[in-house]
Design an enzyme around this catalytic site. Sequence first.
Site, PDB file in Angstrom:
ATOM      1  N   LYS A  22       0.531  -1.049   0.036  1.00  0.00           N
ATOM      2  CA  LYS A  22       0.059   0.334  -0.248  1.00  0.00           C
ATOM      3  C   LYS A  22       0.560   1.171   0.302  1.00  0.00           C
ATOM      4  O   LYS A  22       0.701   2.179  -0.795  1.00  0.00           O
ATOM      5  CB  LYS A  22      -0.578  -0.149   1.269  1.00  0.00           C
ATOM      6  N   ARG A  92      -6.025  10.075   4.325  1.00  0.00           N
ATOM      7  CA  ARG A  92      -5.092  11.067   4.998  1.00  0.00           C
ATOM      8  C   ARG A  92      -3.875  11.177   3.917  1.00  0.00           C
ATOM      9  O   ARG A  92      -2.967  11.616   4.266  1.00  0.00           O
ATOM     10  CB  ARG A  92      -4.936  10.520   6.486  1.00  0.00           C
ATOM     11  N   ARG A 121      -1.736  14.719  12.348  1.00  0.00           N
ATOM     12  CA  ARG A 121      -0.481  13.867  11.380  1.00  0.00           C
ATOM     13  C   ARG A 121      -0.107  15.687  10.911  1.00  0.00           C
ATOM     14  O   ARG A 121      -0.394  15.565   9.631  1.00  0.00           O
ATOM     15  CB  ARG A 121      -1.204  13.713  10.205  1.00  0.00           C
ATOM     16  N   PRO A 122       0.949  16.619  11.096  1.00  0.00           N
ATOM     17  CA  PRO A 122       1.156  17.472  11.161  1.00  0.00           C
ATOM     18  C   PRO A 122       2.088  17.359   9.386  1.00  0.00           C
ATOM     19  O   PRO A 122       1.963  15.790   8.469  1.00  0.00           O
ATOM     20  CB  PRO A 122       2.487  17.934  12.296  1.00  0.00           C
ATOM     21  N   ILE A 123       2.336  18.013   8.787  1.00  0.00           N
ATOM     22  CA  ILE A 123       2.652  18.521   8.319  1.00  0.00           C
ATOM     23  C   ILE A 123       3.290  19.930   7.453  1.00  0.00           C
ATOM     24  O   ILE A 123       3.509  20.332   5.816  1.00  0.00           O
ATOM     25  CB  ILE A 123       1.146  18.433   6.377  1.00  0.00           C
ATOM     26  N   ASP A 124       3.860  20.513   8.445  1.00  0.00           N
ATOM     27  CA  ASP A 124       4.880  21.175   8.337  1.00  0.00           C
ATOM     28  C   ASP A 124       5.978  20.964   7.749  1.00  0.00           C
ATOM     29  O   ASP A 124       7.045  22.180   6.642  1.00  0.00           O
ATOM     30  CB  ASP A 124       4.887  21.367   9.464  1.00  0.00           C
ATOM     31  N   LEU A 125       6.330  19.724   7.791  1.00  0.00           N
ATOM     32  CA  LEU A 125       7.546  19.270   7.334  1.00  0.00           C
ATOM     33  C   LEU A 125       7.901  19.713   5.488  1.00  0.00           C
ATOM     34  O   LEU A 125       8.642  19.307   4.719  1.00  0.00           O
ATOM     35  CB  LEU A 125       8.626  18.271   6.975  1.00  0.00           C
ATOM     36  N   ILE A 328       7.147   6.938  17.273  1.00  0.00           N
ATOM     37  CA  ILE A 328       6.785   7.756  15.954  1.00  0.00           C
ATOM     38  C   ILE A 328       5.823   8.191  16.025  1.00  0.00           C
ATOM     39  O   ILE A 328       4.902   9.507  15.861  1.00  0.00           O
ATOM     40  CB  ILE A 328       7.018   7.004  14.388  1.00  0.00           C
TER      41      ILE A 328
HETATM   42  C1  EPZ Z   1       4.048   7.176   6.423  1.00  0.00           C
HETATM   43  O1  EPZ Z   1       3.201   7.876   6.446  1.00  0.00           O
HETATM   44  C2  EPZ Z   1       3.198   6.053   6.065  1.00  0.00           C
HETATM   45  N1  EPZ Z   1       2.020   6.081   5.655  1.00  0.00           N
HETATM   46  C3  EPZ Z   1       2.702   4.878   7.430  1.00  0.00           C
HETATM   47  O2  EPZ Z   1       1.861   3.877   7.212  1.00  0.00           O
HETATM   48  C4  EPZ Z   1       3.459   4.719   8.152  1.00  0.00           C
HETATM   49  O3  EPZ Z   1       3.453   4.296   9.467  1.00  0.00           O
HETATM   50  C5  EPZ Z   1       4.745   5.934   8.637  1.00  0.00           C
HETATM   51  O4  EPZ Z   1       5.263   6.410   7.726  1.00  0.00           O
HETATM   52  C6  EPZ Z   1       6.097   5.785   9.235  1.00  0.00           C
HETATM   53  O5  EPZ Z   1       6.492   4.659   8.357  1.00  0.00           O
HETATM   54  C7  EPZ Z   1       1.682   6.076   4.083  1.00  0.00           C
HETATM   55  O6  EPZ Z   1       3.611   5.834   3.240  1.00  0.00           O
HETATM   56  C8  EPZ Z   1       0.871   6.405   3.557  1.00  0.00           C
HETATM   57  P1  EPZ Z   1       5.572  10.231   8.663  1.00  0.00           P
HETATM   58  P2  EPZ Z   1       3.859   9.016   7.043  1.00  0.00           P
HETATM   59  O7  EPZ Z   1       5.969  11.212   7.781  1.00  0.00           O
HETATM   60  O8  EPZ Z   1       4.290   9.790   5.666  1.00  0.00           O
HETATM   61  C9  EPZ Z   1       5.589  13.012  11.961  1.00  0.00           C
HETATM   62  C10 EPZ Z   1       0.301   2.455   8.238  1.00  0.00           C
HETATM   63  O9  EPZ Z   1      -0.511   2.489   8.605  1.00  0.00           O
HETATM   64  N2  EPZ Z   1       5.842  14.339  11.081  1.00  0.00           N
HETATM   65  O10 EPZ Z   1       7.444   9.152   8.726  1.00  0.00           O
HETATM   66  O11 EPZ Z   1       2.611  10.415   7.800  1.00  0.00           O
HETATM   67  C11 EPZ Z   1       4.669  12.497  12.264  1.00  0.00           C
HETATM   68  O12 EPZ Z   1       3.383  13.207  12.966  1.00  0.00           O
HETATM   69  C12 EPZ Z   1       0.735   3.983   7.876  1.00  0.00           C
HETATM   70  O13 EPZ Z   1       0.741   2.061   6.927  1.00  0.00           O
HETATM   71  C13 EPZ Z   1       6.100  15.884  11.511  1.00  0.00           C
HETATM   72  O14 EPZ Z   1       5.961  16.406  12.747  1.00  0.00           O
HETATM   73  O15 EPZ Z   1       4.626   9.167   8.325  1.00  0.00           O
HETATM   74  C14 EPZ Z   1       5.159  11.443  12.752  1.00  0.00           C
HETATM   75  O16 EPZ Z   1       5.107  11.400  14.118  1.00  0.00           O
HETATM   76  C15 EPZ Z   1       0.104   4.801   9.556  1.00  0.00           C
HETATM   77  N3  EPZ Z   1       5.548  16.571  10.270  1.00  0.00           N
HETATM   78  C16 EPZ Z   1       5.907  10.901  12.137  1.00  0.00           C
HETATM   79  O17 EPZ Z   1       6.501  12.886  12.085  1.00  0.00           O
HETATM   80  C17 EPZ Z   1       5.799  16.466   8.837  1.00  0.00           C
HETATM   81  O18 EPZ Z   1       5.694  17.653   8.303  1.00  0.00           O
HETATM   82  C18 EPZ Z   1       6.442   9.981  11.247  1.00  0.00           C
HETATM   83  O19 EPZ Z   1       5.793  10.642  10.194  1.00  0.00           O
HETATM   84  C19 EPZ Z   1       5.324  15.171   8.173  1.00  0.00           C
HETATM   85  C20 EPZ Z   1       5.304  14.480   9.932  1.00  0.00           C
END
Ligand code: EPZ
Length: 417
Positions: A22, A92, A121-125, A328
């Site tokens: 996925k 999302r 789920r912040p997107i600041d990065l 995480i």
């Molecule tokens: C991806 O989510 C996966 N989803 C998630 O899988 C997975 O748990 C996650 O990566 C970690 O491996 C998809 O690929 C569709 P991140 P993503 O950005 O990209 C924080 C599943 O069950 N963060 O690495 O959202 C965030 O809040 C899903 O299949 C910021 O603070 O993960 C989190 O605490 C669940 N600011 C951490 O980083 C940002 O701009 C990890 O997020 C982006 C993220």
Amino acid sequence: MERLIVEGGKRLNGEIDVHGAKNSSLPILAASLLYGGQTVLKNCPKLSDVDAAIKILTYLGCTVEREGDTVIINSDHIAQTEIPENLMHEMRSSIVFLGAIISRMGKATLSFPGGCELGPRPIDLHISSLQKLGVDIVEEYGKLCCQATNGLKGCKINLSFPSVGATENILLASVMSKGETIILNAAQEPEIIDLANYLNQRGARIKGAGKSTIVIEGVEKLNSVEYSVMPDRIVAITYLCGAAITGGDVLVNHINTDDIESVLPILEQAGCKLSVYSNKINISGPSIIRPVKNIRTMPYPGFPTDAQAPIMAMLTVASGTSMFVENIFESRYKHVGELTRMGADIKVEGKVAVVEGVKKLYGASVEATDLRGGAALVIAALAAQGVSKINHIYHIDRGYETIEEQFNKLGAKIIRE
Ligand code: EPZ
């Protein structure tokens, strides 16, 4: 509302194939928007999140058809640059379309992705990275209005956290930008490598995917391609946990065992016997699961946060105490309350969850709280004494192709009603 009725106590035996990932299909589907042409995407799983991504592609102007596990996308005519609210809320992770739409059309409008079951789920990065690449972003009325007025220009981006989604958005926005982009502290997940392989096969110039520094040389065109999605490593881990908790003997096929290196020692500490090959694993579960002292979720190549819930379910019946630290996501223990209803003994304190193994779980009526939490309830129900009813299984269908059919192939007794 559909639910799963699980009759526990059946030992799982036999062979099972793992479907496409996925979390690799979604960014690759977004990437098919770039430049135009045709993408034939094989081993693309039949999941509701993938259906949502296909709806977005179609809305934007692509023609998309599915033939079994192959999805064919033609993105020659993109007419829209805005993803409507309803489609954004269906999935999302549609934030990953942002970089692709801006790269293709020079502008994009998305509604702020809602939080989800794992907390905000912040997107600041994502936002700061795209701004560095030359995107003006205005947030108004819950929408992100993005415009690359002077086009996208390569630059050096240092991620404060190796965010998977942000790394993907930077790749999608930079493959056709002017000049060179360097990502420092990039996410190293296998799905990043899969996305980079797809893009490079289309003529992109990406080096270092899978490492913490990725260098992207912008190109002017991309060609059409046929590509096969990598296997889903978290689905593989879920099947392994089902075999472990039922003391079964299962051969899990079609996986890259390198992708789950960090989880195999945990399964062995829990008493499982593993025969590991490059693309399959045979697992024999123990008669009694042993506890695992300390499991910390980390960015790849550490223990994956997506495996926390399934592994926890397996350890609820261990002969001792196990401990998890979820580093995480902010609130990724929603499945604990539901596992407790089945007789599990788990205490959560902030990031830490302490699992006191119990002799038995008992069938109960429970609710899936999120995708992996829902999968954890299925794993627990497989071993529970009696019948469990699992509600809100739409969460599970986001990431597992007919989970009941897969486990029934191994001797489970699960009915979807
Ligand atoms: C991806 O989510 C996966 N989803 C998630 O899988 C997975 O748990 C996650 O990566 C970690 O491996 C998809 O690929 C569709 P991140 P993503 O950005 O990209 C924080 C599943 O069950 N963060 O690495 O959202 C965030 O809040 C899903 O299949 C910021 O603070 O993960 C989190 O605490 C669940 N600011 C951490 O980083 C940002 O701009 C990890 O997020 C982006 C993220």
